[in-house]
Design a protein around this motif. Sequence first.
Motif, short mmCIF file in Angstrom:
data_model
loop_
_atom_site.label_atom_id
_atom_site.label_comp_id
_atom_site.label_asym_id
_atom_site.label_seq_id
_atom_site.Cartn_x
_atom_site.Cartn_y
_atom_site.Cartn_z
N GLU A 154 -94.87 71.41 -23.73
CA GLU A 154 -93.76 71.27 -22.79
C GLU A 154 -92.53 70.83 -23.56
O GLU A 154 -92.62 70.02 -24.49
CB GLU A 154 -94.08 70.25 -21.69
N ARG A 155 -91.39 71.37 -23.19
CA ARG A 155 -90.14 70.95 -23.81
C ARG A 155 -89.03 70.99 -22.77
O ARG A 155 -89.02 71.82 -21.87
CB ARG A 155 -89.78 71.82 -25.02
N GLY A 156 -88.11 70.04 -22.90
CA GLY A 156 -87.01 69.97 -21.96
C GLY A 156 -86.10 68.81 -22.29
O GLY A 156 -86.33 68.08 -23.26
N SER A 157 -85.06 68.63 -21.51
CA SER A 157 -84.18 67.48 -21.71
C SER A 157 -84.96 66.22 -21.42
O SER A 157 -85.99 66.24 -20.74
CB SER A 157 -82.95 67.57 -20.80
N VAL A 158 -84.48 65.08 -21.90
CA VAL A 158 -85.20 63.82 -21.70
C VAL A 158 -85.33 63.52 -20.21
O VAL A 158 -86.36 63.00 -19.75
CB VAL A 158 -84.51 62.67 -22.46
N ALA B 158 -87.14 57.46 -24.62
CA ALA B 158 -86.18 57.24 -23.53
C ALA B 158 -84.86 56.68 -24.06
O ALA B 158 -83.80 56.95 -23.49
CB ALA B 158 -86.78 56.29 -22.50
N LYS B 159 -84.92 55.91 -25.14
CA LYS B 159 -83.71 55.27 -25.68
C LYS B 159 -82.88 56.23 -26.53
O LYS B 159 -81.65 56.12 -26.56
CB LYS B 159 -84.09 54.06 -26.53
N THR C 111 -80.38 64.94 -30.67
CA THR C 111 -81.60 64.24 -31.06
C THR C 111 -82.78 64.85 -30.31
O THR C 111 -82.80 64.86 -29.08
CB THR C 111 -81.54 62.74 -30.72
N VAL C 112 -83.74 65.39 -31.07
CA VAL C 112 -84.97 65.93 -30.49
C VAL C 112 -86.11 64.98 -30.84
O VAL C 112 -86.27 64.61 -32.00
CB VAL C 112 -85.28 67.34 -31.03
N ALA C 113 -86.88 64.59 -29.84
CA ALA C 113 -88.06 63.74 -30.07
C ALA C 113 -89.31 64.59 -29.89
O ALA C 113 -89.43 65.31 -28.90
CB ALA C 113 -88.07 62.57 -29.10
N ILE C 114 -90.22 64.50 -30.86
CA ILE C 114 -91.51 65.17 -30.75
C ILE C 114 -92.54 64.10 -30.47
O ILE C 114 -92.71 63.15 -31.24
CB ILE C 114 -91.86 65.93 -32.05
N ILE D 184 -82.86 48.88 -35.32
CA ILE D 184 -82.91 50.10 -36.12
C ILE D 184 -82.59 51.32 -35.26
O ILE D 184 -81.84 52.22 -35.67
CB ILE D 184 -84.29 50.27 -36.79
N LEU D 185 -83.12 51.36 -34.04
CA LEU D 185 -82.84 52.47 -33.13
C LEU D 185 -81.35 52.53 -32.79
O LEU D 185 -80.75 53.61 -32.78
CB LEU D 185 -83.67 52.32 -31.85
N GLU D 186 -80.76 51.38 -32.51
CA GLU D 186 -79.33 51.34 -32.21
C GLU D 186 -78.51 51.75 -33.43
O GLU D 186 -77.49 52.44 -33.30
CB GLU D 186 -78.92 49.93 -31.76
N LEU D 187 -78.97 51.34 -34.60
CA LEU D 187 -78.27 51.69 -35.83
C LEU D 187 -78.23 53.21 -36.01
O LEU D 187 -77.18 53.78 -36.30
CB LEU D 187 -78.99 51.05 -37.03
N ILE D 188 -79.37 53.87 -35.83
CA ILE D 188 -79.42 55.32 -36.01
C ILE D 188 -78.55 56.02 -34.97
O ILE D 188 -77.85 56.99 -35.27
CB ILE D 188 -80.88 55.82 -35.94
#
Length: 364
Positions: A245-249, A229-230, A37-40, A203-207
């Motif tokens: 900037e990009r990196g692990s959470v 964060a979730k 999962t990548v978050a932008i 919904i977040l937990e569902l995904i």
Amino acid sequence: MSETVLSIRNLSISFKTSNGMVNAIRGVDLDLHKGETVAIVGESGSGKSVTVKAIMRILSSNQRINSGSITFNYERDGKRVSQDLLKLSKKEMRNRINGKRIAMVFQDPMTSLNPTMTIGHQIMEGMIIHLKKSRSEAYERALELLTLVGITAPEKRMKCYPHQLSGGMRQRVVIAIMLACNPEVLICDEPTTALDVTIQAKILELIKDIQAKTNISVIYITHDLGVVAKVADYVAVMYAGKIVERGSVNEIFYDPKHPYTWGLLSSMPDIGSENEKLYTIPGSPPNLLNKVVGDAFAPRNVHALNIDFKQEPPMFKVSDTHYAATWLLHDNAPRVEMSDTLRKRIDKVVKEVGSEWMQPHSYK
């Protein structure tokens, strides 16, 4: 590190307006791996949604892709195929990619569903067209999908129209439709914005649950760092049409290096904070009608160096998974640290969640 499913390189997109060309995306590089999962993240107008809509080739009439590639590695006829999506026609995208291999969940579920068609019809339609399933097979699979997304009495809901369902149920139906053809990539463009906070969490937990069961790769678009964060494994921070900037959470939340990321984290509300005043990043994003000289964030950066106003910074390597585009990481730059307030907040979070969160991220 697992297989790369999607790779964006040097993506540049402009919009033609009455005032001139707006350079909305200015060279984006991004990778998505299998099961990841990548978050932008970034402020409104930073280019998050424009970037992911380009993956789906959802383009407005005044939009132009100037350069770049979007390479999608997927399975076709039992073999892994590598395809630059920007070289496909709109018809090829509709028939081979959209909905079938890459699916997208939008902000407002009501605008994603056809008000004149039953829920069952809308879930079954893609399976009949793309997977050539019979109506009975599609019906059975639709019932399974509704159950998977947590909708009770699926036989009854199949006959309902969108207006007969709540907002949370409609978003679950949209997710069921997106999963109907077993896509390899799911793009979620702020999927919980229109929902109340209790439904957002569900919904977040569902995904997350669906991802764990199917090993699907997910891209999240959001401005809510709490959501990041979730759900996220990896984070890309966008500003003025570029990833800065990009990196692990863990790296982005606990060891951020770009002043813009410091600002985003500092502006998050904190219930336990002793400071009653909420931090805001000074100034406004640049007008992308004008050519950006140097670092686009420089006018808002209290730590800006002279070179920031003259030359754009490259991506400096912090670790194998962590990169940031700021001259503050140059060997000759003065030593500048994040604010004491943000440092204390991060230390407090680390203390609460435990030191294991600071360990290097391991991909699925």
